[in-house]
Scaffold this motif. Sequence first.
Motif, PDB file in Angstrom:
ATOM      1  N   ARG A  29       9.059  25.995 -10.878  1.00 26.13           N
ATOM      2  CA  ARG A  29       7.692  25.755 -10.360  1.00 26.13           C
ATOM      3  C   ARG A  29       6.944  24.798 -11.289  1.00 26.13           C
ATOM      4  NH1 ARG A  29       5.205  28.310  -6.235  1.00 26.13           N
ATOM      5  NH2 ARG A  29       3.255  28.147  -7.370  1.00 26.13           N
ATOM      6  N   ARG A  31       8.160  22.339 -12.687  1.00 30.20           N
ATOM      7  CA  ARG A  31       8.624  20.982 -12.352  1.00 30.20           C
ATOM      8  C   ARG A  31       8.055  20.497 -11.021  1.00 30.20           C
ATOM      9  NH1 ARG A  31      15.050  20.637 -13.824  1.00 30.20           N
ATOM     10  NH2 ARG A  31      14.770  20.772 -16.070  1.00 30.20           N
ATOM     11  N   GLY A  32       7.247  21.343 -10.395  1.00 29.88           N
ATOM     12  CA  GLY A  32       6.652  20.967  -9.118  1.00 29.88           C
ATOM     13  C   GLY A  32       7.459  21.395  -7.912  1.00 29.88           C
ATOM     14  N   TRP A  33       8.536  22.165  -8.131  1.00 30.34           N
ATOM     15  CA  TRP A  33       9.352  22.650  -7.026  1.00 30.34           C
ATOM     16  C   TRP A  33       8.688  23.889  -6.428  1.00 30.34           C
ATOM     17  CZ3 TRP A  33      14.674  22.646  -9.981  1.00 30.34           C
ATOM     18  CH2 TRP A  33      14.970  21.335 -10.365  1.00 30.34           C
TER      19      TRP A  33
END
Length: 136
Positions: A29, A31-33
């Motif tokens: 999360r 990492r922006g996932w």
Amino acid sequence: MNITRLVVHCSDSPNGRDDSAADIHRWHRGRGWVGIGYHCVIRRDGRVENGRPEFWMGAHVAGHNSTSLGVCLIGCDQFTDAQMQSLERVIHEWKIKYPDAEVCGHYDLDQHKTCPNFDVKDWWSVVSDIDEFNRV
């Protein structure tokens, strides 16, 4: 989903540190996932923790996520016997559902990776031969 590969990964965290699926979820999360990319995680003591449900496409190997499931061993290159026994069990369970799926390592699908830092195809060849012998 048409699952054609069962992909083994490692967390690449320090050997001996007992990270969890929740830790990986938090890292991913960050990492922006949307969350953890693996379908399951195997902790140092062999506990198997759920990641993404199998029906949800993974985010663990670029270009192959729509046709693969991913399992992650916690550690870098020194896995416990309990982890390896759990890995064998997870792969066997998946092979029952997806009998034609190839068992491979992340490195087999991305030449820039060494993950999980052992020869998965060789390991699976030995393990599945032993299991077949024991069934006879």
